[in-house]
Scaffold this motif. Sequence first.
Motif, short mmCIF file in Angstrom:
data_model
loop_
_atom_site.label_atom_id
_atom_site.label_comp_id
_atom_site.label_asym_id
_atom_site.label_seq_id
_atom_site.Cartn_x
_atom_site.Cartn_y
_atom_site.Cartn_z
N ASN A 443 0.90 -1.38 -0.12
CA ASN A 443 -0.04 -0.10 -0.02
C ASN A 443 0.82 1.25 -0.05
O ASN A 443 0.60 2.24 -0.44
N LEU A 444 2.08 0.99 0.38
CA LEU A 444 2.92 2.60 0.45
C LEU A 444 3.68 2.62 -0.81
O LEU A 444 4.40 3.63 -0.82
N LEU A 445 3.63 1.51 -1.82
CA LEU A 445 4.27 1.99 -2.92
C LEU A 445 3.76 3.11 -3.83
O LEU A 445 2.59 3.10 -4.41
N HIS A 446 4.43 3.94 -4.27
CA HIS A 446 3.57 5.11 -4.82
C HIS A 446 3.61 4.91 -6.27
O HIS A 446 4.46 4.23 -6.94
N PHE A 447 2.66 5.63 -7.10
CA PHE A 447 2.38 5.25 -8.42
C PHE A 447 3.44 5.56 -9.39
O PHE A 447 3.50 5.18 -10.38
N THR A 448 4.30 6.49 -8.86
CA THR A 448 5.29 7.07 -9.66
C THR A 448 6.52 6.10 -9.85
O THR A 448 7.19 6.15 -10.84
N TYR A 449 6.73 5.43 -8.86
CA TYR A 449 7.65 4.26 -8.90
C TYR A 449 6.93 3.16 -9.78
O TYR A 449 7.83 2.29 -10.39
N LYS A 450 5.79 2.78 -9.51
CA LYS A 450 5.19 1.74 -10.65
C LYS A 450 5.30 2.33 -12.15
O LYS A 450 5.87 1.41 -12.88
N ARG A 451 5.20 3.64 -12.32
CA ARG A 451 5.12 4.06 -13.82
C ARG A 451 6.79 3.98 -14.19
O ARG A 451 7.03 3.51 -15.08
N TYR A 452 7.74 4.22 -13.01
CA TYR A 452 9.20 4.02 -13.63
C TYR A 452 9.42 2.52 -13.71
O TYR A 452 10.13 2.29 -14.82
N LEU A 453 8.89 1.74 -13.08
CA LEU A 453 9.26 0.31 -13.50
C LEU A 453 8.43 -0.06 -14.73
O LEU A 453 9.17 -0.99 -15.46
N ILE A 454 7.39 0.52 -15.01
CA ILE A 454 6.63 -0.26 -16.14
C ILE A 454 7.41 0.61 -17.44
O ILE A 454 7.67 -0.39 -18.54
N ASN A 455 8.06 1.73 -17.33
CA ASN A 455 8.90 2.29 -18.40
C ASN A 455 10.41 1.57 -18.40
O ASN A 455 10.86 1.22 -19.68
N TYR A 456 10.65 0.86 -17.41
CA TYR A 456 11.93 0.20 -17.33
C TYR A 456 11.49 -1.39 -18.02
O TYR A 456 12.40 -1.78 -19.05
N LEU A 457 10.47 -1.83 -17.69
CA LEU A 457 10.16 -3.11 -18.33
C LEU A 457 9.97 -2.88 -19.94
O LEU A 457 10.23 -3.69 -20.66
N ARG A 458 9.63 -1.81 -20.42
CA ARG A 458 9.34 -1.48 -21.66
C ARG A 458 10.76 -1.57 -22.44
O ARG A 458 10.84 -1.85 -23.47
N GLU A 459 11.73 -1.00 -21.75
CA GLU A 459 13.10 -0.86 -22.21
C GLU A 459 13.55 -2.18 -22.51
O GLU A 459 14.51 -2.50 -23.39
N GLN A 460 13.14 -3.26 -21.52
CA GLN A 460 13.82 -4.47 -21.46
C GLN A 460 13.14 -5.53 -22.47
O GLN A 460 13.60 -6.50 -22.87
N PHE A 461 11.69 -5.31 -22.42
CA PHE A 461 10.70 -6.28 -23.26
C PHE A 461 10.04 -5.59 -24.38
O PHE A 461 9.79 -4.44 -24.30
N ASN A 462 9.65 -6.23 -25.26
CA ASN A 462 8.83 -5.72 -26.38
C ASN A 462 7.24 -5.51 -26.00
O ASN A 462 6.68 -6.78 -26.10
N PHE A 463 6.72 -4.49 -25.36
CA PHE A 463 5.79 -4.37 -25.10
C PHE A 463 5.18 -3.17 -26.02
O PHE A 463 3.97 -2.54 -25.52
#
Length: 488
Positions: A443-463
């Motif tokens: 519950n304490l994980l901020h949405f901005t860090y989720k957004r950072y992880l999503i962007n990093y995932l896009r750099e590593q995989f073809n989404f």
Amino acid sequence: MDKTLKKIALIGQPNVGKSSLFNRIANKRIAIVSDMAGTTRDIRKHEIEILDRKALMLDTGGIDETNDAIFSNVKRKAIETAKEADIILFMVDGKNIPDDKDKELFYELQRLGKELALVVNKIDNDKELERLWEFFEFGIGDENLFGISVSHNRGTKNLFEWIYQHLPVNLETVAREEAEALKKQRENEFDFDDEEDYSEEEQEISQQEIINKEVDENKINVAIIGRVNVGKSSILNAIIGEERSVVSPIAGTTIDPVDESFEYKEKKITFVDTAGLRRRGSIEGIEKYALMRTKDMLEKANMALVILDASRELTDLDEKIAGLVDEYGLGTIIVLNKWDENMDTFQKIEEEIRRRFRFLSYAPIIAVSAKTGRSIERLKDKIIEIHNNYTQRIPTSQLNRVIEEAVIRHSLPSPNGAYLRIYYTTQFDTRPPRIALVMNKPNLLHFTYKRYLINYLREQFNFEGTPIHVIARGKNDKMGDEEYLEKS
């Protein structure tokens, strides 16, 4: 009633529409609905189900700062309920300007540290959406602010999606279904005596192939969406190579959705050529049904072609139509039709599209001409590619490696000194890809860090072309989850 269900509390002053929203979510007329302030005084509970996730809905009495003993008791019960709840929906009346009483109560709820949404009711039309800006005074992010009209069932889908994302995933059921599918295939293809000859790695690969086969049935449902007279029917005809839809310069020629299926690269692609969408105030007669059917079609589709007219300026309506695609979480391609300009102009239009459609930043942009057939073959290939991205499942080991790299590059935040830790990561669903972060304090994980992880995932995989849902989960949210997550 299941005591392990997450609890959702409805909080707000009298006569803001809590009971009506309660009925809408529960899909039943359970709470008493009345225009008389203070009709609801007791806490009503009802088990609800949004898609495949369940929760316990709590409807509290309206809160009113008066000396009346009844309302004083109502407020006490409401605050107590909010403390017990996991998710709080704080409702206000969108017809009125935010008042200090609402703000004070909202801040009190905010201090509880729960998942909190500000729900502004009675936003009955597009014009009234402008009043939503006034409620940013509460200091809430736009991802937790919802303008809705319960009576018109407007904007509620976004709220339901937000609630859905904050409910636990029942991975135990998924794991059981996958295990049964694996067992069935083994029974059909191998003798049980041969099973022990396979290494754990081979068994995992075999299971992964079954999972992907079940998810990808080689069927792609593509929605063609856009405002009137942008060339949707022409594009459909160009793709399938025959004149299936009626093409006319008269706006609104297509009223009924036209389905057309054909085989391409071992995939069965079904197109639905929808009626063009106009501004709500311009919809007349039968076109109202076209809008309703378009939304019905989007619920059945898993991919969308957002058609824009390259020969005309983009409008606010283009953004609203594209927002429907984002709302339904579809794989997306932005198609610029009627294209006959040079590359410099394309770059300029691309920048404008990216600025207006930030919520579709993952969607590729393809310039085509239905009239000349330019880039139509490329569009067909891109549909296959985006579908593969939309249905792909990343192995758990790869996801863990990538997320660990991301955390090393940019450490997890420490809100109020709290230490956050991600135990492991796994993808638990596709269409679109849904990825669970199993951690100590989700519950304490901020949405901005989720957004950072999503962007990093896009750099590593073809989404490319597909949204990614990253959801934080506790390690023991559901019994049986941990075993499934670690073995996926």
